[in-house]
Design an enzyme around this catalytic site. Sequence first.
Site, short mmCIF file in Angstrom:
data_model
loop_
_atom_site.label_atom_id
_atom_site.label_comp_id
_atom_site.label_asym_id
_atom_site.label_seq_id
_atom_site.Cartn_x
_atom_site.Cartn_y
_atom_site.Cartn_z
N THR A 46 0.82 -1.21 0.00
CA THR A 46 0.00 0.00 0.00
C THR A 46 0.85 1.26 0.00
O THR A 46 0.40 2.32 -0.44
CB THR A 46 -0.94 -0.02 1.22
N TYR A 143 4.15 -13.13 4.64
CA TYR A 143 3.11 -12.48 3.85
C TYR A 143 2.71 -13.44 2.74
O TYR A 143 3.45 -13.62 1.78
CB TYR A 143 3.66 -11.17 3.29
N LYS A 171 0.62 -12.64 7.60
CA LYS A 171 -0.44 -11.84 6.98
C LYS A 171 -1.09 -12.74 5.95
O LYS A 171 -0.49 -13.10 4.94
CB LYS A 171 0.13 -10.58 6.34
N ILE A 211 -4.05 -6.58 9.10
CA ILE A 211 -3.29 -5.50 8.46
C ILE A 211 -4.20 -5.01 7.34
O ILE A 211 -4.36 -5.69 6.33
CB ILE A 211 -1.94 -5.97 7.92
#
Length: 306
Positions: A46, A143, A171, A211
Amino acid sequence: MSDFSGIWIPLITPFADGAVDHAALRALVRRYAGAGVAGLVALGTTGEPAALDAAEQDAVLATILDAAQAVARGADGARALPVVVGVSGNHTASMRERIQQLNTLPIAGVLIAAPYYIRPSQAGIVGHFTALADASDKPVVLYDIPYRTGVRLELDTLLTLAAHPRIQAVKDCAGSLDTTLALIRDGRLQVLAGEDIAIFNTVCLGGSGAIAASAHLRPERFVALYRALTASRLDEGRRIFHDLVPLIQAAFAEPNPAPVKALLAAQGLIRNELRMPMTRASDVLAARLEALDGPCAIEQDAERLT
Protein backbone atom coordinates in the site's frame (compact mmCIF):
# COMPACT_ATOMS: atom_id res chain seq x y z
CA MET A 1 7.76 -12.54 21.78
CA SER A 2 6.28 -9.57 19.94
CA ASP A 3 2.53 -9.01 19.86
CA PHE A 4 1.03 -8.59 16.41
CA SER A 5 -2.57 -8.43 17.57
CA GLY A 6 -5.05 -5.66 16.80
CA ILE A 7 -5.57 -3.42 13.79
CA TRP A 8 -2.42 -2.51 11.85
CA ILE A 9 -2.41 0.04 9.06
CA PRO A 10 -0.13 -0.46 6.03
CA LEU A 11 0.69 3.22 5.54
CA ILE A 12 0.33 4.91 2.19
CA THR A 13 3.17 7.13 0.99
CA PRO A 14 1.79 10.63 0.36
CA PHE A 15 3.23 12.66 -2.51
CA ALA A 16 3.12 16.38 -3.27
CA ASP A 17 4.23 17.63 -6.67
CA GLY A 18 5.95 14.32 -7.30
CA ALA A 19 8.00 14.22 -4.08
CA VAL A 20 7.32 12.37 -0.85
CA ASP A 21 5.24 14.59 1.44
CA HIS A 22 6.92 13.98 4.79
CA ALA A 23 4.75 16.49 6.66
CA ALA A 24 1.59 14.66 5.57
CA LEU A 25 3.20 11.34 6.46
CA ARG A 26 3.93 12.54 9.99
CA ALA A 27 0.36 13.78 10.35
CA LEU A 28 -0.99 10.40 9.28
CA VAL A 29 1.10 8.63 11.93
CA ARG A 30 -0.29 10.98 14.59
CA ARG A 31 -3.81 10.45 13.28
CA TYR A 32 -3.65 6.68 13.49
CA ALA A 33 -1.92 6.65 16.85
CA GLY A 34 -4.76 8.78 18.17
CA ALA A 35 -7.30 6.37 16.71
CA GLY A 36 -5.87 3.54 18.80
CA VAL A 37 -4.42 1.30 16.11
CA ALA A 38 -2.01 -1.38 17.28
CA GLY A 39 0.77 -0.52 14.85
CA LEU A 40 1.84 0.49 11.37
CA VAL A 41 3.41 -1.25 8.40
CA ALA A 42 5.93 0.89 6.53
CA LEU A 43 6.83 0.19 2.90
CA GLY A 44 4.18 -2.45 2.42
CA THR A 45 2.40 -2.81 -0.92
CA THR A 46 0.00 0.00 0.00
CA GLY A 47 2.99 2.31 0.51
CA GLU A 48 4.06 1.98 -3.15
CA PRO A 49 7.65 0.95 -2.32
CA ALA A 50 8.24 -0.22 -5.88
CA ALA A 51 7.84 3.42 -6.95
CA LEU A 52 10.41 4.67 -4.40
CA ASP A 53 14.16 4.56 -4.88
CA ALA A 54 16.36 3.26 -2.08
CA ALA A 55 17.03 6.71 -0.60
CA GLU A 56 13.33 7.55 -0.62
CA GLN A 57 12.46 4.28 1.07
CA ASP A 58 14.97 4.99 3.83
CA ALA A 59 13.64 8.53 4.24
CA VAL A 60 10.02 7.34 4.42
CA LEU A 61 10.93 4.77 7.05
CA ALA A 62 12.91 7.34 9.06
CA THR A 63 9.94 9.72 9.09
CA ILE A 64 7.50 7.01 10.16
CA LEU A 65 9.80 5.77 12.94
CA ASP A 66 10.44 9.29 14.23
CA ALA A 67 6.74 10.13 14.21
CA ALA A 68 5.91 6.83 15.92
CA GLN A 69 8.49 7.57 18.64
CA ALA A 70 7.07 11.08 18.99
CA VAL A 71 3.78 9.53 20.12
CA ALA A 72 5.59 8.30 23.23
CA ARG A 73 7.43 11.60 23.73
CA GLY A 74 4.23 13.61 23.48
CA ALA A 75 2.06 11.91 26.09
CA ASP A 76 2.74 10.61 29.58
CA GLY A 77 2.64 6.85 29.66
CA ALA A 78 2.17 6.51 25.91
CA ARG A 79 4.23 3.89 24.10
CA ALA A 80 5.87 4.30 20.75
CA LEU A 81 3.65 2.98 18.01
CA PRO A 82 5.18 -0.29 16.72
CA VAL A 83 6.32 -0.27 13.10
CA VAL A 84 6.80 -3.33 10.90
CA VAL A 85 8.78 -2.86 7.68
CA GLY A 86 7.97 -4.49 4.37
CA VAL A 87 10.90 -6.20 2.63
CA SER A 88 10.19 -7.52 -0.84
CA GLY A 89 12.17 -9.04 -3.68
CA ASN A 90 13.29 -12.30 -5.23
CA HIS A 91 17.05 -12.13 -4.64
CA THR A 92 17.71 -13.79 -1.30
CA ALA A 93 21.22 -12.40 -0.78
CA SER A 94 20.14 -8.80 -1.43
CA MET A 95 17.19 -9.20 0.90
CA ARG A 96 19.49 -10.56 3.60
CA GLU A 97 21.59 -7.41 3.29
CA ARG A 98 18.49 -5.23 3.60
CA ILE A 99 17.34 -7.09 6.69
CA GLN A 100 20.77 -6.74 8.28
CA GLN A 101 20.52 -2.97 7.74
CA LEU A 102 17.10 -2.94 9.38
CA ASN A 103 18.44 -4.83 12.42
CA THR A 104 19.92 -1.57 13.71
CA LEU A 105 16.57 0.26 13.70
CA PRO A 106 13.85 0.32 16.41
CA ILE A 107 11.33 -1.67 14.40
CA ALA A 108 8.85 -4.26 15.61
CA GLY A 109 9.52 -6.70 12.80
CA VAL A 110 9.76 -7.29 9.07
CA LEU A 111 6.97 -8.33 6.71
CA ILE A 112 8.23 -10.60 3.92
CA ALA A 113 6.36 -12.05 0.95
CA ALA A 114 7.43 -15.07 -1.08
CA PRO A 115 9.84 -14.34 -3.94
CA TYR A 116 7.74 -12.91 -6.74
CA TYR A 117 7.67 -13.88 -10.43
CA ILE A 118 10.17 -16.76 -10.32
CA ARG A 119 7.71 -19.19 -8.68
CA PRO A 120 10.15 -21.31 -6.62
CA SER A 121 9.34 -24.73 -5.20
CA GLN A 122 8.03 -25.01 -1.67
CA ALA A 123 11.47 -26.25 -0.61
CA GLY A 124 12.96 -23.11 -2.15
CA ILE A 125 10.46 -20.97 -0.26
CA VAL A 126 11.39 -22.63 3.03
CA GLY A 127 15.08 -22.05 2.31
CA HIS A 128 14.45 -18.43 1.33
CA PHE A 129 12.48 -17.53 4.45
CA THR A 130 14.81 -19.49 6.71
CA ALA A 131 17.82 -17.58 5.40
CA LEU A 132 16.06 -14.26 5.92
CA ALA A 133 14.80 -15.16 9.39
CA ASP A 134 18.29 -16.31 10.35
CA ALA A 135 19.61 -12.89 9.29
CA SER A 136 16.99 -10.94 11.21
CA ASP A 137 17.25 -9.81 14.81
CA LYS A 138 13.59 -8.80 14.63
CA PRO A 139 10.45 -10.92 14.42
CA VAL A 140 9.35 -11.98 10.95
CA VAL A 141 5.79 -11.76 9.65
CA LEU A 142 5.20 -13.99 6.64
CA TYR A 143 3.11 -12.48 3.85
CA ASP A 144 1.10 -15.06 1.94
CA ILE A 145 -0.29 -13.25 -1.11
CA PRO A 146 -0.16 -15.60 -4.10
CA TYR A 147 -2.05 -13.33 -6.52
CA ARG A 148 0.87 -10.88 -6.32
CA THR A 149 3.82 -13.25 -6.01
CA GLY A 150 2.63 -16.05 -8.30
CA VAL A 151 3.28 -18.72 -5.67
CA ARG A 152 1.36 -19.82 -2.62
CA LEU A 153 2.79 -20.68 0.79
CA GLU A 154 1.30 -24.14 1.22
CA LEU A 155 0.06 -25.13 4.66
CA ASP A 156 2.89 -27.62 5.23
CA THR A 157 5.37 -24.87 4.31
CA LEU A 158 3.79 -22.44 6.75
CA LEU A 159 3.81 -25.01 9.52
CA THR A 160 7.46 -25.82 8.82
CA LEU A 161 8.40 -22.13 8.95
CA ALA A 162 6.41 -21.69 12.17
CA ALA A 163 9.12 -23.71 13.93
CA HIS A 164 11.66 -20.91 13.36
CA PRO A 165 11.96 -18.84 16.57
CA ARG A 166 11.83 -15.49 14.77
CA ILE A 167 8.91 -16.29 12.47
CA GLN A 168 5.99 -15.23 14.63
CA ALA A 169 3.04 -14.19 12.48
CA VAL A 170 1.47 -14.38 9.05
CA LYS A 171 -0.44 -11.84 6.98
CA ASP A 172 -3.02 -14.17 5.48
CA CYS A 173 -4.13 -13.24 1.96
CA ALA A 174 -4.38 -16.75 0.52
CA GLY A 175 -8.17 -16.87 0.56
CA SER A 176 -8.26 -20.37 2.04
CA LEU A 177 -10.48 -20.86 5.08
CA ASP A 178 -8.90 -24.27 5.63
CA THR A 179 -5.42 -22.73 5.84
CA THR A 180 -6.56 -19.87 8.06
CA LEU A 181 -8.27 -22.23 10.48
CA ALA A 182 -5.37 -24.71 10.51
CA LEU A 183 -2.88 -21.96 11.36
CA ILE A 184 -5.07 -20.59 14.13
CA ARG A 185 -5.58 -24.05 15.59
CA ASP A 186 -1.84 -24.78 15.38
CA GLY A 187 -1.29 -21.69 17.52
CA ARG A 188 2.37 -20.97 16.79
CA LEU A 189 1.80 -18.08 14.39
CA GLN A 190 -0.36 -15.06 15.03
CA VAL A 191 -2.75 -14.89 12.09
CA LEU A 192 -3.54 -11.43 10.73
CA ALA A 193 -6.23 -11.01 8.11
CA GLY A 194 -4.67 -9.47 5.02
CA GLU A 195 -7.91 -9.29 3.06
CA ASP A 196 -9.95 -6.59 4.76
CA ILE A 197 -13.26 -8.30 4.06
CA ALA A 198 -12.00 -11.30 6.07
CA ILE A 199 -11.38 -9.36 9.31
CA PHE A 200 -14.62 -10.43 10.97
CA ASN A 201 -14.20 -14.12 10.17
CA THR A 202 -10.51 -14.23 11.06
CA VAL A 203 -10.90 -12.55 14.45
CA CYS A 204 -13.99 -14.60 15.34
CA LEU A 205 -12.07 -17.78 14.53
CA GLY A 206 -9.30 -16.72 16.90
CA GLY A 207 -6.97 -14.78 14.63
CA SER A 208 -4.95 -11.98 16.16
CA GLY A 209 -6.17 -9.04 14.07
CA ALA A 210 -5.61 -7.52 10.65
CA ILE A 211 -3.29 -5.50 8.46
CA ALA A 212 -5.99 -3.48 6.73
CA ALA A 213 -5.52 -0.79 4.09
CA SER A 214 -9.14 0.33 4.33
CA ALA A 215 -8.59 1.13 8.01
CA HIS A 216 -6.90 4.32 6.77
CA LEU A 217 -10.37 5.69 6.19
CA ARG A 218 -12.29 5.05 9.42
CA PRO A 219 -9.61 3.83 11.83
CA GLU A 220 -11.62 4.34 14.99
CA ARG A 221 -14.36 2.06 13.68
CA PHE A 222 -11.93 -0.70 12.75
CA VAL A 223 -10.42 -0.50 16.23
CA ALA A 224 -13.94 -0.60 17.73
CA LEU A 225 -14.70 -3.68 15.61
CA TYR A 226 -11.63 -5.50 16.87
CA ARG A 227 -12.31 -4.57 20.49
CA ALA A 228 -15.94 -5.66 20.30
CA LEU A 229 -15.09 -9.04 18.80
CA THR A 230 -12.25 -9.79 21.21
CA ALA A 231 -14.51 -8.83 24.13
CA SER A 232 -17.18 -11.29 22.87
CA ARG A 233 -19.62 -8.49 22.03
CA LEU A 234 -20.60 -10.25 18.84
CA ASP A 235 -23.77 -8.30 18.06
CA GLU A 236 -21.92 -4.99 18.36
CA GLY A 237 -19.03 -6.27 16.27
CA ARG A 238 -21.41 -7.54 13.60
CA ARG A 239 -23.15 -4.16 13.39
CA ILE A 240 -19.85 -2.32 13.04
CA PHE A 241 -18.58 -4.74 10.42
CA HIS A 242 -21.76 -4.55 8.35
CA ASP A 243 -21.49 -0.75 8.42
CA LEU A 244 -17.88 -0.96 7.22
CA VAL A 245 -18.43 -3.50 4.42
CA PRO A 246 -19.49 -0.98 1.72
CA LEU A 247 -16.43 1.15 2.47
CA ILE A 248 -14.13 -1.90 2.42
CA GLN A 249 -15.55 -3.02 -0.91
CA ALA A 250 -15.20 0.45 -2.42
CA ALA A 251 -11.62 0.73 -1.15
CA PHE A 252 -10.65 -2.24 -3.34
CA ALA A 253 -12.93 -1.59 -6.31
CA GLU A 254 -9.87 -0.26 -8.15
CA PRO A 255 -6.16 -1.04 -7.59
CA ASN A 256 -4.92 -0.28 -4.08
CA PRO A 257 -3.93 2.34 -2.87
CA ALA A 258 -5.69 4.62 -5.37
CA PRO A 259 -9.13 4.48 -3.68
CA VAL A 260 -7.65 5.00 -0.21
CA LYS A 261 -5.63 7.98 -1.43
CA ALA A 262 -8.68 9.47 -3.14
CA LEU A 263 -10.69 9.53 0.08
CA LEU A 264 -7.78 10.69 2.24
CA ALA A 265 -7.35 13.55 -0.22
CA ALA A 266 -11.06 14.37 0.01
CA GLN A 267 -10.64 14.46 3.79
CA GLY A 268 -7.84 17.03 3.33
CA LEU A 269 -5.11 14.77 4.73
CA ILE A 270 -2.98 14.27 1.60
CA ARG A 271 -2.73 15.18 -2.07
CA ASN A 272 -4.35 12.73 -4.45
CA GLU A 273 -1.09 11.67 -6.09
CA LEU A 274 0.39 8.32 -7.06
CA ARG A 275 3.39 7.36 -9.14
CA MET A 276 3.22 5.51 -12.41
CA PRO A 277 2.29 2.86 -13.22
CA MET A 278 -0.34 3.45 -10.52
CA THR A 279 -3.07 5.92 -11.44
CA ARG A 280 -5.65 7.89 -9.48
CA ALA A 281 -9.04 6.39 -8.69
CA SER A 282 -11.77 7.18 -11.18
CA ASP A 283 -14.03 10.15 -10.52
CA VAL A 284 -17.00 7.79 -10.17
CA LEU A 285 -15.30 5.74 -7.46
CA ALA A 286 -13.98 8.85 -5.69
CA ALA A 287 -17.53 10.21 -5.49
CA ARG A 288 -18.80 6.87 -4.20
CA LEU A 289 -16.14 6.83 -1.48
CA GLU A 290 -16.96 10.36 -0.40
CA ALA A 291 -20.65 9.47 -0.16
CA LEU A 292 -19.82 6.47 2.03
CA ASP A 293 -17.73 8.69 4.30
CA GLY A 294 -20.06 11.69 4.25
CA PRO A 295 -21.56 13.59 7.20
CA CYS A 296 -24.44 11.15 7.65
CA ALA A 297 -22.14 8.17 7.94
CA ILE A 298 -19.88 9.99 10.42
CA GLU A 299 -22.85 11.09 12.54
CA GLN A 300 -24.14 7.52 12.65
CA ASP A 301 -20.73 6.33 13.83
CA ALA A 302 -20.66 8.99 16.54
CA GLU A 303 -24.07 7.90 17.80
CA ARG A 304 -22.97 4.27 18.01
CA LEU A 305 -19.81 5.20 19.91
CA THR A 306 -21.74 7.05 22.61
